[in-house]
Design a protein around this motif. Sequence first.
Motif, short mmCIF file in Angstrom:
data_model
loop_
_atom_site.label_atom_id
_atom_site.label_comp_id
_atom_site.label_asym_id
_atom_site.label_seq_id
_atom_site.Cartn_x
_atom_site.Cartn_y
_atom_site.Cartn_z
N LEU A 76 0.83 -1.21 0.00
CA LEU A 76 0.00 0.00 0.00
C LEU A 76 0.86 1.25 0.00
CD1 LEU A 76 -3.09 0.40 0.10
CD2 LEU A 76 -2.84 0.86 2.51
N SER A 77 0.61 2.15 -0.94
CA SER A 77 1.35 3.40 -1.00
C SER A 77 0.44 4.63 -0.92
CB SER A 77 2.20 3.46 -2.28
OG SER A 77 1.38 3.35 -3.41
N HIS A 78 -0.88 4.43 -1.02
CA HIS A 78 -1.85 5.52 -0.90
C HIS A 78 -2.96 5.10 0.05
CE1 HIS A 78 0.08 6.58 -4.68
NE2 HIS A 78 -0.38 7.81 -4.51
N LEU A 79 -3.16 5.88 1.11
CA LEU A 79 -4.21 5.60 2.08
C LEU A 79 -4.99 6.88 2.34
CD1 LEU A 79 -5.61 3.69 4.08
CD2 LEU A 79 -3.84 4.30 5.76
N ASN A 80 -6.29 6.86 2.06
CA ASN A 80 -7.14 8.03 2.23
C ASN A 80 -8.12 7.77 3.37
OD1 ASN A 80 -8.80 10.25 2.06
ND2 ASN A 80 -9.05 10.14 -0.15
N LEU A 81 -7.93 8.50 4.47
CA LEU A 81 -8.80 8.42 5.64
C LEU A 81 -9.47 9.77 5.91
CD1 LEU A 81 -6.50 6.31 7.98
CD2 LEU A 81 -8.51 5.52 6.72
N ALA A 82 -9.61 10.59 4.88
CA ALA A 82 -10.22 11.91 5.01
C ALA A 82 -11.69 11.80 5.40
CB ALA A 82 -10.10 12.68 3.70
N PRO B 201 0.23 1.37 7.11
CA PRO B 201 0.88 0.21 6.50
C PRO B 201 2.39 0.22 6.72
CG PRO B 201 0.04 1.72 4.82
CD PRO B 201 -0.41 2.24 6.15
N ARG B 202 2.92 -0.95 6.94
CA ARG B 202 4.37 -1.12 7.10
C ARG B 202 4.97 -1.40 5.74
NH1 ARG B 202 1.41 -2.17 11.18
NH2 ARG B 202 2.10 -1.76 13.29
N THR B 203 5.12 -0.35 5.00
CA THR B 203 5.56 -0.47 3.62
C THR B 203 6.92 0.19 3.44
OG1 THR B 203 5.02 0.19 1.35
CG2 THR B 203 4.19 1.59 3.07
N PRO B 204 7.76 -0.39 2.60
CA PRO B 204 9.05 0.24 2.36
C PRO B 204 8.95 1.50 1.50
CG PRO B 204 8.83 -1.74 1.04
CD PRO B 204 7.62 -1.67 1.92
N ALA B 205 7.87 1.63 0.75
CA ALA B 205 7.69 2.80 -0.12
C ALA B 205 7.14 3.97 0.68
CB ALA B 205 6.73 2.46 -1.25
N PRO B 206 7.49 5.20 0.29
CA PRO B 206 6.89 6.36 0.93
C PRO B 206 5.38 6.35 0.75
CG PRO B 206 8.78 7.00 -0.37
CD PRO B 206 8.49 5.56 -0.70
N LEU B 207 4.68 6.78 1.78
CA LEU B 207 3.23 6.71 1.82
C LEU B 207 2.58 8.05 1.49
CD1 LEU B 207 0.76 4.93 2.64
CD2 LEU B 207 1.08 5.80 4.96
N HIS B 208 1.51 8.01 0.71
CA HIS B 208 0.63 9.16 0.49
C HIS B 208 -0.51 8.98 1.48
CE1 HIS B 208 2.05 10.63 -3.56
NE2 HIS B 208 2.79 9.56 -3.34
N LEU B 209 -0.59 9.85 2.49
CA LEU B 209 -1.57 9.72 3.56
C LEU B 209 -2.46 10.95 3.58
CD1 LEU B 209 -2.62 8.18 6.04
CD2 LEU B 209 -0.81 9.32 7.37
N GLN B 210 -3.75 10.73 3.41
CA GLN B 210 -4.72 11.83 3.40
C GLN B 210 -5.59 11.74 4.65
OE1 GLN B 210 -5.50 10.89 -1.07
NE2 GLN B 210 -6.44 12.88 -0.60
N LEU C 8 1.49 14.14 2.97
CA LEU C 8 0.66 14.16 4.17
C LEU C 8 -0.30 15.31 4.04
CD1 LEU C 8 -0.09 13.17 6.98
CD2 LEU C 8 1.73 14.63 7.91
N HIS C 9 -1.57 15.01 3.90
CA HIS C 9 -2.59 16.04 3.74
C HIS C 9 -3.40 16.09 5.03
CE1 HIS C 9 -5.66 18.61 2.33
NE2 HIS C 9 -5.74 18.19 1.10
N VAL C 10 -3.26 17.17 5.80
CA VAL C 10 -3.94 17.30 7.08
C VAL C 10 -4.76 18.58 7.18
CG1 VAL C 10 -2.37 15.81 8.38
CG2 VAL C 10 -1.87 18.25 8.15
N GLY C 11 -5.11 19.16 6.05
CA GLY C 11 -5.90 20.38 6.05
C GLY C 11 -7.22 20.21 6.79
N GLN C 12 -7.71 21.27 7.36
CA GLN C 12 -8.98 21.34 8.07
C GLN C 12 -9.07 20.33 9.22
OE1 GLN C 12 -11.51 21.06 4.57
NE2 GLN C 12 -11.87 23.26 4.67
N ASN C 13 -8.03 20.34 10.06
CA ASN C 13 -7.98 19.52 11.25
C ASN C 13 -7.79 20.35 12.52
OD1 ASN C 13 -8.04 16.46 11.19
ND2 ASN C 13 -6.83 16.89 9.37
#
Length: 147
Positions: A67-73, A90-99, A135-140
Amino acid sequence: LRHLSLRSCELCTRHANDDFEEAGGMLETLSRTLGGMDTLTSLDLSNNSLGLDGIARVASVANCTTLSHLNLAQNMLTPAAGKMVVAVLPRTPAPLHLQLQNNELRSEGMAELAQAFKLKSPLAGGKEKGGLALLHVGQNAIGVAGA
């Protein structure tokens, strides 16, 4: 399967008294399924009112090492859910896109994420879990303390 979007699927319901209700055991089924998916690269669970209870039920996403993209917005994630978000990353070796935008993480939730990725700023990236590509954390409502 490489991309799975369950955006706005009403996986959970949050009632006025803040009671959590899972839609027909969907999260438990999803959790069991995610544990064995070794080709999934993108998972979108946004806008499902997961909250702390829902995040806990999908903890097996941490086993998706591809997994390299996880959207929990838009999931009503509070500062307490920040710890659980860290646990399900996720415990992934690739950099993660986290929303994580449009939640209620505040500075306390951001502190949990920063610690998990050993960040000094959201752009620095960590080493332990592959780091962050986005890392997208807008409106938090994170304020100065959370930045």
